[in-house]
Structures are given as structure tokens and as C-alpha cells.
Enzyme design. Structure first.
Site, PDB file in Angstrom:
ATOM      1  N   TYR A 150      -6.690  16.298   0.272  1.00 16.34           N
ATOM      2  CA  TYR A 150      -6.601  15.053  -0.633  1.00 16.34           C
ATOM      3  C   TYR A 150      -8.067  14.659  -0.782  1.00 16.34           C
ATOM      4  CZ  TYR A 150      -5.796  10.368  -2.054  1.00 16.34           C
ATOM      5  OH  TYR A 150      -5.804   9.188  -2.803  1.00 16.34           O
TER       6      TYR A 150
ATOM      7  N   HIS B 110     -12.212   3.369 -11.481  1.00 17.85           N
ATOM      8  CA  HIS B 110     -12.006   2.399 -10.465  1.00 17.85           C
ATOM      9  C   HIS B 110     -12.636   1.140 -10.704  1.00 17.85           C
ATOM     10  CE1 HIS B 110      -9.459   5.423  -9.246  1.00 17.85           C
ATOM     11  NE2 HIS B 110      -9.092   5.188  -7.988  1.00 17.85           N
TER      12      HIS B 110
ATOM     13  N   ASN C  20     -13.249   3.610  -0.369  1.00 19.25           N
ATOM     14  CA  ASN C  20     -12.295   3.469   0.440  1.00 19.25           C
ATOM     15  C   ASN C  20     -12.169   2.711   1.583  1.00 19.25           C
ATOM     16  OD1 ASN C  20      -9.505   3.616   1.089  1.00 19.25           O
ATOM     17  ND2 ASN C  20      -9.341   6.000   0.374  1.00 19.25           N
TER      18      ASN C  20
ATOM     19  N   TYR D 253      -3.152 -41.698  15.673  1.00 17.59           N
ATOM     20  CA  TYR D 253      -3.304 -40.460  16.024  1.00 17.59           C
ATOM     21  C   TYR D 253      -4.557 -39.539  15.549  1.00 17.59           C
ATOM     22  CZ  TYR D 253       1.606 -40.542  16.906  1.00 17.59           C
ATOM     23  OH  TYR D 253       2.799 -40.953  17.720  1.00 17.59           O
TER      24      TYR D 253
ATOM     25  N   ARG E 155      -7.181 -40.393  18.578  1.00 16.32           N
ATOM     26  CA  ARG E 155      -6.828 -39.941  19.937  1.00 16.32           C
ATOM     27  C   ARG E 155      -6.254 -38.699  20.006  1.00 16.32           C
ATOM     28  NH1 ARG E 155      -0.924 -41.901  21.566  1.00 16.32           N
ATOM     29  NH2 ARG E 155      -0.521 -43.272  19.905  1.00 16.32           N
TER      30      ARG E 155
ATOM     31  N   PHE F 138      -7.029   2.050   5.457  1.00 15.04           N
ATOM     32  CA  PHE F 138      -7.379   1.374   4.410  1.00 15.04           C
ATOM     33  C   PHE F 138      -6.666   0.048   3.952  1.00 15.04           C
ATOM     34  CE2 PHE F 138      -4.734   4.778   2.752  1.00 15.04           C
ATOM     35  CZ  PHE F 138      -3.758   4.050   2.238  1.00 15.04           C
TER      36      PHE F 138
ATOM     37  N   GLU G  30       1.233   3.669  -3.925  1.00 15.97           N
ATOM     38  CA  GLU G  30       0.615   2.391  -3.257  1.00 15.97           C
ATOM     39  C   GLU G  30       1.555   1.428  -3.162  1.00 15.97           C
ATOM     40  OE1 GLU G  30      -3.058   2.017  -4.960  1.00 15.97           O
ATOM     41  OE2 GLU G  30      -3.495   4.404  -4.261  1.00 15.97           O
TER      42      GLU G  30
END
Length: 657
Positions: A164, A194, A307, A395, A398, A444, A529
Site C-alpha cells: 500500500y 492532496h 501522513n 469565591y 478564595r 495517523f 476513512e
């Protein structure tokens, strides 16, 4: 023969010059002539003679005199910009450097190096690399690991094994086998296709961090990149040649594909690139100007470059470091406010916090004790109300150890995750040289840093939420016993009225930004994905939340110092007086209304540069040395002597305390 790279209306032109006696005006006309020649409509001009223009350097944007000789005015291969009359006022005008002139003046080429081995990078290291404080070199061990990893890839190619991303397509095309003679084209196509991000480019500091982190991951030796290519990438980093990386487009699995592809696109000499010498220009020209050649991708190298989770993690590093800095200083600002509001120190008693010993809570309470009224440094303000009839404070005063404390512990948790991620291999497939094989996995996936940074945003926001309430108490005369909105002649003057509104607006905006991005997931790549982290947005909004926190605390710091003015001639403790003096060195007291935004920015800058911490830290640590049994420093945010030495800060003598 001298050559110049000239920017005209968004395009870059290489203009050779056979005679250095020619003038800047000639260069501008020649660049415009070439621009017109390349346009079907002549760029809207009848001829070069119709064009009126100015010429300026890209570096610093200094205007050049058209009558000056090129040999005097410019260096060989310098980048210049031709601004055609009227263009600068047009919405279509594309300047050569959208990020501003200051980037040029701030950058100084570093002399020191950081050795990267893929295993020991810290968040502090990466931030310093981003700031341009260091260059990079690989350790010998890392070089050997990279070489052995590449040998596995070369063996796969030679044996024509189907693997791959090396001999197949990507994502949905994982079953498509690619011919051997197309493997290099496959990697280039991957990077080009990409590179589909949108939005503003990362500023140079963040792009340096991104590039440095990718180099560190490649140095681990599980990516299959060649040592030759990795050294080319390091040369580009060391020359501060930084690709144009849009900030939007990653879903955080499979890694940060879009931003890392833009990063790789510049490395192969395509797209835009920035350097201190050129500003934004075509990558091929920037590389050439620095004597560098574009990377020629070998099989698997495009995938190796794009990647991983480095976009999320590098931004996360900045977020963690800035969060640590503002969390430390929030304690100091809150202590100053408590003094102005005449609060008590009893809520910070050691025995109270020993009964609930969260590390962050214990540390914050200790810092308050070290800054407020004590035998070490008494406070005249505290003495003035020692016998008042109030039993306990609100508050927001303190409960600071409990509220600020959990923020410190949150930062510590997130920093641990980000540090692990910095030194993790996040490729797919992984190349295991020791086993002589590649294995596909899911490292990834950005869920770890995404969840951590969502958590960081939620945690750090609380510093602004409680700070805004303290600002309200400072401005409200029924709560503070001070003039309304901290100004004399109220009505004629409005004082801090709208500064408090600004703080409220920022806190409200943070509430929306704190919605976790990592609870969302959208299936991508044709359901290959099918679960993603959305970590890119988690990182970007965490940084935005932190910036808002810094700004709210800057307003509180100004308000507390203004409150001190109405308590004079009484003085607070020595460390808090030092903080007051620091603020007054950049912002004068508020006598009557004036333009306030610059004051807020000046106070924000003090916090951003950790000046408030530098002033108070020696007193905190001196107190710590004398109270070691009752205090243990909080490791991620505690004072560092190394930090002090770097800043050349003197620890006060006993008599100063």
C-alpha cells in the site's frame, strides 16, 4: 549575469539583466513588459509607457529610486515588487508578503543547532525551533535508522512486491497496482492532489514548527524516506524556506493530509514559499535564491512527507506552552487583585490544601502565600484592613487555588500527551527495518491530540471566566469600595467600563469555542476513512481560546494596577509592587479617559513575553527555598532555574524580600 525575481500583480517573473549599469526603473518597465506580454488582453494596458509604478524590495518593503543603478540598489537574485499605480487601493491587489514587514526585521539566522533523533524532542524545543532560535541536524543514530528503513523500500521496488502506498494507489484506490515506471509520478500526483487546503497560510513561526516536527518524525526511521531527501528538507528548514500551508482542510485522519501536502508541495518546488529574503514567492524561485534544489520524490516519499498528525501536534505544542505561561501568571494577577480588593490570605493556609492535595491546587495556594502579606514581605494594604469585620471573601478570590489548580493539572495532562505525540511515528504504512517489512496500521489517527486539545481549551478557559468576575468586582464600587470603573470624575470619564465589556465578550466567545471538535466525525474517502478526529480545528480553536484568556487577564492586570492608585500611599508586598512597576513601565495611570486599546495590547505583550512571571518568579522561588517542607513545585508549570539563567534574572537578596 545578474537576475532578479519580480512580483507584478500576483505573478512572479524572472528578469535577467545583462548590464548592471541599468536602473531600477528599467527593471520595473521590463517586468511590466513581460507581464503584459503574457496576458491576452495586455493586462488592460495599451503599452508599457502607459504604466506608472513604484518598485520596492520584498524584504522590508523599502521603496527604491527608479534612477538608481541596479548594481548599487540590489543584490544579485534579490526579490522585488512592482506596485502599479492604483493597484494598492484595489481589493484585488495581492501583496508579496501578506503577513507583514515585522517578520523580516525579527528574523536572525540562528547559529546554534538542535540534534533531532525522533525520540527526545520537547514542546519547548519545538516552540524555539518555530521562533527561529535553532537550526536542525540529525544524530548519527537517526541517520542509520533512516538508511535502513529506505533499504526496505528499495527492496520492495526491486522485488515488485505489492505494498500500500508504495506500489498501489491510496485510500479507495488501495487495490490499484501502479506500474514501476509510474511510481515517482504516483508520489508527485499524491502531493499535488492532496494540496487542497483553504484559508490563511500558517505564519512562518508555525510553519517552522510544522516542518521541524515532520523532520523529527522522519528521523525515527519508520517512514521509508531516503537520507538524501531528508537532508534536503533539513537544508530548506535551516534556510527558513517555508511552504505556503493553508490552516484549514485537515480532518485529523488519515493524519493532516491537506496541510502536510502543501508543506511537501513547496519542498518539491511547486506552490508558494516564504523566506526572510523573498517574502512570498513561487517556491522554485525561493529555493533557487537560496542555492537549493527542489526535492525529486522517490517511491513512497510523497506519502512519507504527508501522513501524520504534525499539524495538530505542532499547533498543540504552541498551545501547551502558551497555556503554561498564562496559567503561571494568572496566579500573580489574581494575587494583585486580591490585594486591591482587600482580601484575606487565610484561604491559602497550608493545612487547608493538605486536606485536598491535588498537585495544581497545592502549587497555586503556595504561590499566593509567597506573593501576599507575610513575614517575608509585609503589605501595608493588608495591614490597613487586618481588623475589618469581613469573615471570608467571594469565591473568585478564595477559590483561586481550586480553580486555577485544576487548570495547571489539565495542562500537565495535555503536555504529556503532546510530548508523546511529538516523538511518535504516525505514518502508514510503517516500515520496520528490523523485520524487513511494512505494516499498515492507524497511528495517523489524531484522536489523542484532538481530545487533549479540546480538554485544554475547556480547562484554560476557566482562567478567563474567573478573571472576568474579578474585573467586575474591581469595577463595581459596591463590591470594591473603589471609584466606579476605577476612574476619578465618573460620568465625565468612563474608565474601565467597556474594558470589562471586552472581557465579558471574550469569555462568552470562548464558551462557544470550548465545544469539543473531537466529538464530531464525518466519513471521508468513500467510507475508507470512516472515522476522523477533527483535531485540526481542536488545535486552532485551543490557540484562539488561549489568546482570549491572555487578553482577559491583561485587562485584569491593568484594572488591578489602576486600583492600586486609589490605595496610595499604602504599598502592597515587594513582589507585587515589582509587578506594578513593570506595568507602569509600559502603561501610565488612568487619570482621565484615553484611547485604551493600546494599553490592553501592551499588557497582553507583557504576559505573552512572560515578563510578569520573570519579575515575580525570583520571590516565589526564594520563598520556596525557605518553605520546602510545605511546597512541592508543579513540574509542567513550576519555576525553572534554567529559565531564569536564560533570562539573566537576578534572584533578590534576603534584605530585598
Amino acid at each position: 549575469m545578474p537576475r532578479y525575481t519580480v512580483h507584478v500583480r500576483g505573478e512572479w517573473l524572472a528578469v535577467p539583466c545583462q548590464d548592471a549599469q541599468l536602473t531600477v526603473g528599467w527593471l520595473g518597465r521590463e517586468a511590466v513588459r513581460r507581464y503584459i506580454k503574457n496576458k491576452p488582453d495586455n493586462g488592460g494596458f495599451a503599452s508599457v509607457d502607459d504604466v506608472h509604478f513604484l518598485v520596492r524590495r520584498c524584504k522590508g518593503l523599502g521603496l527604491l529610486d527608479n534612477g538608481d543603478r541596479l548594481e548599487v540598489a540590489l543584490e544579485d537574485n534579490e526579490f522585488v515588487e512592482v506596485v502599479i499605480e492604483g493597484d494598492a487601493m484595489s481589493p484585488d491587489f495581492i501583496p508579496s508578503q501578506p503577513e507583514g514587514v515585522y517578520l523580516y526585521s525579527k528574523y536572525r539566522e540562528p547559529e546554534k543547532y538542535i540534534d533531532l533523533d525522533g525520540d527526545s524532542l520537547t514542546t519547548e524545543d519545538l516552540v524555539n525551533l518555530g521562533k527561529g532560535h535553532y537550526k536542525i541536524k540529525l544524530t548519527p543514530t537517526a541517520e542509520k535508522r533512516v538508511q535502513k528503513s529506505r533499504e526496505v523500500i528499495d527492496s520492495i521496488i526491486e522485488e515488485k512486491t505489492v505494498v500500500y502506498g508504495i506500489t498501489t494507489g491510496f485510500g479507495k484506490f488501495a487495490r490499484t497496482v501502479i506500474p514501476i515506471n509510474k511510481l515517482q509520478e504516483l508520489q508527485v500526483n499524491l502531493v499535488r492532489s492532496h494540496s487542497s487546503g483553504v484559508g490563511k497560510p500558517l505564519i512562518p513561526e508555525r510553519c517552522r514548527m510544522l516542518l521541524a516536527l515532520r523532520i523529527n518524525v522522519l528521523a525515527k526511521g519508520y517512514s521509508g524516506i531516503s537520507l538524501e531527501t531528508l537532508k534536503q528538507v533539513i537544508e530548506m528548514f535551516n534556510a527558513s524556506c517555508l511552504p505556503y500551508v493553508p490552516e484549514k482542510g485537515t480532518v485529523g485522519a488519515s493524519g493532516d493530509l491537506a496541510p502536510l501536502s502543501h508543506l511537501a508541495l513547496g519542498l518539491i518546488g511547486e506552490g508558494k514559499m516564504w523566506s526572510p529574503k523573498s517574502g512570498w514567492a513561487d517556491a522554485k524561485y525561493v529555493l533557487e535564491a537560496h542555492g537549493l534544489k527542489p526535492v525529486i520524490l522517490k517511491p513512497k516519499e510523497g506519502l512519507a512527507l504527508i501522513n501524520g498528525t504534525q499539524m495538530i501536534t505542532s499547533l498543540g505544542c504552541e498551545a501547551v506552552e502558551r497555556a503554561s505561561a498564562i496559567a503561571r501568571q494568572a496566579d500573580i494577577v489574581a494575587a494583585l487583585t486580591l490585594e486591591v480588593l482587600k482580601g484575606t490570605t487565610k484561604a491559602f493556609d497550608t493545612d487547608i490544601h493538605a486536606l485536598r492535595p491535588h498537585r495544581g491546587q497545592t502549587e497555586v495556594a503556595f504561590r499566593f502565600r509567597s506573593l501576599l502579606d507575610s513575614d517575608h514581605h509585609p503589605s501595608e494594604i493588608a495591614e490597613s484592613h487586618r481588623f475589618c469585620d469581613r469573615v471570608q471573601d467571594a469565591y473568585t478570590l478564595r477559590c483561586c487555588p481550586q480553580v486555577h489548580g485544576v487548570v495547571n493539572d489539565t495542562i500537565a495532562f495535555v503536555k504529556n500527551i503532546i510530548t508523546i505525540e511529538l516523538n511518535s511515528a504516525t505514518d502508514n504504512p510503517m516500515v520496520f527495518a528490523s523485520r524487513g517489512e511494512t505494516i499498515s496500521g492507524g497511528n495517523f489517527h489524531g484522536e489523542y491530540p484532538a481530545k487533549a486539545l479540546d480538554y485544554l481549551a475547556i480547562g484554560i478557559h476557566e482562567l478567563a471566566a474567573i478573571s472576568e468576575r474579578r474585573i467586575e468586582r474591581l469595577c463595581n464600587p459596591s463590591l470594591s469600595e473603589l471609584p466606579a470603573f476605577l476612574v476619578a470624575e465618573g460620568g465625565l470619564n468612563s474608565g474601565f467600563m467597556i474594558a470589562h465589556c471586552t472581557a465579558a465578550a471574550l469569555v462568552s466567545e470562548n464558551k462557544a469555542l470550548c465545544h469539543p471538535s473531537s466529538v464530531d466525525s464525518l466519513s471521508t474517502s468513500a467510507a475508507t476513512e470512516d472515522h476522523v478526529s477533527m483535531g485540526g480545528w481542536a488545535a486552532r480553536k485551543a490557540l484562539r481560546v488561549i489568546e482570549h484568556v491572555e487578553q482577559v487577564l491583561a485587562i485584569e492586570l491593568l484594572a488591578a494596577c489602576q486600583g492600586i492608585e486609589f490605595l496610595r500611599p499604602l504599598k502592597t508586598t515587594t513582589p507585587l509592587e515589582k509587578v506594578y512597576d513593570l506595568v507602569r513601565s509600559v502603561v501610565r495611570p488612568w487619570i482621565k479617559d484615553r484611547f485604551m486599546a493600546p494599553d490592553i495590547e501592551a499588557a497582553h505583550r507583557l504576559l505573552l513575553e512572560q515578563k510578569v512571571w520573570e519579575v515575580a518568579a525570583p520571590y516565589i522561588e526564594k520563598y520556596r527555598m525557605e518553605h520546602i517542607p510545605e511546597s512541592r513545585p508543579l513540574s509542567p508549570t513550576a519555576f525553572s532555574l534554567k529559565f531564569l539563567h536564560k533570562k539573566s534574572t537576578k534572584i533578590p537578596e534576603t534584605e530585598d524580600l
